[in-house]
Design an enzyme around this catalytic site. Structure first.
Site, PDB file in Angstrom:
ATOM      1  N   SER A 146      38.110 -65.125  -9.329  1.00  0.00           N
ATOM      2  CA  SER A 146      39.502 -65.397  -9.235  1.00  0.00           C
ATOM      3  C   SER A 146      39.430 -66.985  -9.688  1.00  0.00           C
ATOM      4  O   SER A 146      38.795 -67.644  -8.759  1.00  0.00           O
ATOM      5  CB  SER A 146      40.310 -64.862  -7.964  1.00  0.00           C
ATOM      6  OG  SER A 146      41.443 -65.486  -7.932  1.00  0.00           O
TER       7      SER A 146
ATOM      8  N   TYR B 166      41.535 -64.587   0.514  1.00  0.00           N
ATOM      9  CA  TYR B 166      41.313 -63.545  -0.630  1.00  0.00           C
ATOM     10  C   TYR B 166      40.410 -64.474  -1.610  1.00  0.00           C
ATOM     11  O   TYR B 166      39.402 -64.296  -1.858  1.00  0.00           O
ATOM     12  CB  TYR B 166      42.698 -63.546  -1.378  1.00  0.00           C
ATOM     13  CG  TYR B 166      42.473 -62.859  -2.732  1.00  0.00           C
ATOM     14  CD1 TYR B 166      41.803 -61.701  -3.416  1.00  0.00           C
ATOM     15  CD2 TYR B 166      42.829 -63.737  -3.820  1.00  0.00           C
ATOM     16  CE1 TYR B 166      41.566 -61.484  -4.425  1.00  0.00           C
ATOM     17  CE2 TYR B 166      42.441 -63.476  -5.347  1.00  0.00           C
ATOM     18  CZ  TYR B 166      41.810 -62.390  -5.506  1.00  0.00           C
ATOM     19  OH  TYR B 166      41.581 -61.886  -7.004  1.00  0.00           O
TER      20      TYR B 166
ATOM     21  N   ARG C  80      51.445 -72.877 -14.122  1.00  0.00           N
ATOM     22  CA  ARG C  80      50.385 -71.741 -13.921  1.00  0.00           C
ATOM     23  C   ARG C  80      49.794 -71.785 -15.318  1.00  0.00           C
ATOM     24  O   ARG C  80      50.354 -71.817 -16.585  1.00  0.00           O
ATOM     25  CB  ARG C  80      50.882 -70.504 -13.398  1.00  0.00           C
ATOM     26  CG  ARG C  80      51.170 -70.405 -12.076  1.00  0.00           C
ATOM     27  CD  ARG C  80      50.033 -70.426 -11.273  1.00  0.00           C
ATOM     28  NE  ARG C  80      50.275 -70.060  -9.715  1.00  0.00           N
ATOM     29  CZ  ARG C  80      50.594 -71.158  -8.869  1.00  0.00           C
ATOM     30  NH1 ARG C  80      50.931 -72.290  -9.287  1.00  0.00           N
ATOM     31  NH2 ARG C  80      50.960 -70.949  -7.739  1.00  0.00           N
TER      32      ARG C  80
ATOM     33  N   SER D 281      61.056 -74.848  -9.597  1.00  0.00           N
ATOM     34  CA  SER D 281      59.865 -74.122 -10.075  1.00  0.00           C
ATOM     35  C   SER D 281      59.621 -74.730 -11.383  1.00  0.00           C
ATOM     36  O   SER D 281      58.577 -74.160 -12.182  1.00  0.00           O
ATOM     37  CB  SER D 281      60.574 -72.531 -10.458  1.00  0.00           C
ATOM     38  OG  SER D 281      60.382 -71.855  -9.016  1.00  0.00           O
TER      39      SER D 281
ATOM     40  N   ASP E 231      37.547 -45.210  -7.571  1.00  0.00           N
ATOM     41  CA  ASP E 231      38.548 -45.686  -6.990  1.00  0.00           C
ATOM     42  C   ASP E 231      39.108 -44.589  -5.945  1.00  0.00           C
ATOM     43  O   ASP E 231      38.435 -43.538  -6.166  1.00  0.00           O
ATOM     44  CB  ASP E 231      39.732 -46.363  -7.816  1.00  0.00           C
ATOM     45  CG  ASP E 231      40.689 -47.158  -7.196  1.00  0.00           C
ATOM     46  OD1 ASP E 231      40.658 -47.497  -5.872  1.00  0.00           O
ATOM     47  OD2 ASP E 231      41.035 -48.373  -7.950  1.00  0.00           O
TER      48      ASP E 231
ATOM     49  N   VAL F  58      47.353 -63.325 -14.298  1.00  0.00           N
ATOM     50  CA  VAL F  58      47.317 -62.189 -15.372  1.00  0.00           C
ATOM     51  C   VAL F  58      48.594 -61.269 -15.343  1.00  0.00           C
ATOM     52  O   VAL F  58      48.972 -60.943 -13.959  1.00  0.00           O
ATOM     53  CB  VAL F  58      46.212 -61.052 -15.213  1.00  0.00           C
ATOM     54  CG1 VAL F  58      46.126 -60.328 -16.363  1.00  0.00           C
ATOM     55  CG2 VAL F  58      44.606 -61.912 -15.077  1.00  0.00           C
TER      56      VAL F  58
ATOM     57  N   LYS G  40      36.267 -64.223  -2.640  1.00  0.00           N
ATOM     58  CA  LYS G  40      35.996 -64.253  -3.910  1.00  0.00           C
ATOM     59  C   LYS G  40      34.886 -65.421  -4.165  1.00  0.00           C
ATOM     60  O   LYS G  40      33.722 -65.369  -4.885  1.00  0.00           O
ATOM     61  CB  LYS G  40      36.989 -64.656  -4.816  1.00  0.00           C
ATOM     62  CG  LYS G  40      38.105 -63.311  -4.921  1.00  0.00           C
ATOM     63  CD  LYS G  40      37.153 -62.066  -5.663  1.00  0.00           C
ATOM     64  CE  LYS G  40      38.134 -60.912  -5.951  1.00  0.00           C
ATOM     65  NZ  LYS G  40      37.406 -59.819  -6.540  1.00  0.00           N
TER      66      LYS G  40
ATOM     67  N   SER H  95      43.537 -57.480  -3.285  1.00  0.00           N
ATOM     68  CA  SER H  95      44.080 -58.474  -4.288  1.00  0.00           C
ATOM     69  C   SER H  95      45.154 -59.363  -3.482  1.00  0.00           C
ATOM     70  O   SER H  95      45.667 -60.202  -4.082  1.00  0.00           O
ATOM     71  CB  SER H  95      44.240 -58.189  -5.505  1.00  0.00           C
ATOM     72  OG  SER H  95      45.244 -57.353  -5.538  1.00  0.00           O
TER      73      SER H  95
ATOM     74  N   LYS I 190      51.115 -53.013  -7.575  1.00  0.00           N
ATOM     75  CA  LYS I 190      51.005 -54.499  -6.926  1.00  0.00           C
ATOM     76  C   LYS I 190      51.847 -54.944  -6.099  1.00  0.00           C
ATOM     77  O   LYS I 190      52.016 -55.833  -5.312  1.00  0.00           O
ATOM     78  CB  LYS I 190      50.691 -55.623  -8.129  1.00  0.00           C
ATOM     79  CG  LYS I 190      49.519 -55.399  -9.067  1.00  0.00           C
ATOM     80  CD  LYS I 190      49.310 -56.589 -10.100  1.00  0.00           C
ATOM     81  CE  LYS I 190      49.072 -57.780  -9.137  1.00  0.00           C
ATOM     82  NZ  LYS I 190      48.675 -58.859 -10.219  1.00  0.00           N
TER      83      LYS I 190
ATOM     84  N   ALA J 167      39.155 -54.366  -5.277  1.00  0.00           N
ATOM     85  CA  ALA J 167      39.162 -55.419  -4.332  1.00  0.00           C
ATOM     86  C   ALA J 167      40.654 -55.288  -3.764  1.00  0.00           C
ATOM     87  O   ALA J 167      41.382 -54.668  -4.087  1.00  0.00           O
ATOM     88  CB  ALA J 167      38.940 -56.714  -5.097  1.00  0.00           C
TER      89      ALA J 167
END
Length: 284
Positions: free
Chosen positions: A100, A121, A185, A180, A31, A147, A125, A63, A155, A61
């Protein structure tokens, strides 16, 4: 020797730590702030500098799902990975790489389904999945669902809602997109991801693309309710930003039929995983 890329990042760092506690094999980290810089590693690999590599676990990657620069996204997510894959073929190295669940778009969510990526993105993938799986190879692609867990700090805006909510707690309220309860998910704790990756690493007969999710759908509202119960805070409902409208999956749920056949696993529930993560964050 095992090579791990993306070890500065969230998933890569966790997998590195997990493997270090469970294998005596030498692990080379790749990295921008690790032992070897990614493009230098690829150059060295092409020059056959590394002859003792058995497996490469590739999580490096871009992300950022809001990145709209096709040249940047394709260079880092497709071209680099394709170069790495070709060298693995030449040197008989097993490749375990991060795909992904975003490749599915709005579903269905099984490995043989037609893909409909909603952003660059996801497209990057998806294209590599198709390229890689056109070969008869030992490669394994892991289609991660949502995740969450420790080491998400880097992030930034791509961090999980659990991480974001935790840092809003001190204000006395958390912000949640309106409706929501209708956005569902498949949330998977990083511990489950690490365990499944180790299982794949240890089973050399496994190849192909696999879903890495719990097989259960939960709403963002469910996570907010966990915070309300734990911290006694309020929820402020806000409008979704325009940049996300039309590019935001309303529903994901891993079809674990294929994964379950070769990787039987008992997953942490959303409540168990969130508690584990919050216990960790509170100690930082």
């Amino acid at each position: 020797m095992i090579v791990m890329t993306g070890t500065d990042g969230f998933i890569g760092r966790n997998i590195l730590e997990f493997f270090k506690n469970r294998t005596t094999e030498r692990i080379l980290t790749v990295d921008f702030n690790s032992e070897v810089e990614p493009f230098k590693f690829l150059e060295n690999l092409k020059n056959r500098k590394y002859k003792e590599i058995g497996t490469i676990v590739h999580n490096g990657a871009c992300s950022d799902t809001t990145n709209n620069n096709p040249s940047y996204m394709m260079r880092h997510n497709f071209e680099y990975t394709a170069d790495l894959f070709r060298q693995c073929l030449k040197m008989d190295i097993r490749l375990i790489y991060a795909s992904s669940a975003s490749v599915y778009g709005d579903g269905p969510f099984h490995e043989s389904a037609n893909k409909s990526p909603k952003n660059l993105y996801a497209m990057s993938k998806s294209i590599f999945d198709d390229y890689c799986m056109a070969f008869k190879t030992r490669a394994v692609g892991l289609r991660y669902f949502n995740v969450y867990g420790k080491y998400e700090e880097k992030k930034n805006h791509m961090a999980s809602v659990v991480y974001k909510f935790f840092h809003q707690v001190k204000s006395g309220k958390i912000q949640l997109f309106a409706n929501s309860d209708k956005f569902l998910r498949d949330f998977i704790h990083i511990e489950d991801v690490c365990e499944l990756t180790m299982d794949i690493f240890n089973n050399h007969n496994i190849s192909g693309v696999f879903n890495i999710g719990t097989g259960k759908e939960r709403s963002f509202q469910d996570i907010a309710d966990i915070f309300v119960n734990r911290y006694g805070i309020d929820i402020e409902y806000i409008e979704m930003p325009k940049i996300l409208k039309g590019k935001y999956q309303k529903f994901t749920k891993s079809d674990n039929t294929k994964t379950g056949q070769v990787l039987p696993h008992e997953y942490l529930s959303l409540e168990e995983g969130t508690k584990k993560y919050l216990d960790y964050l509170e100690k930082q």
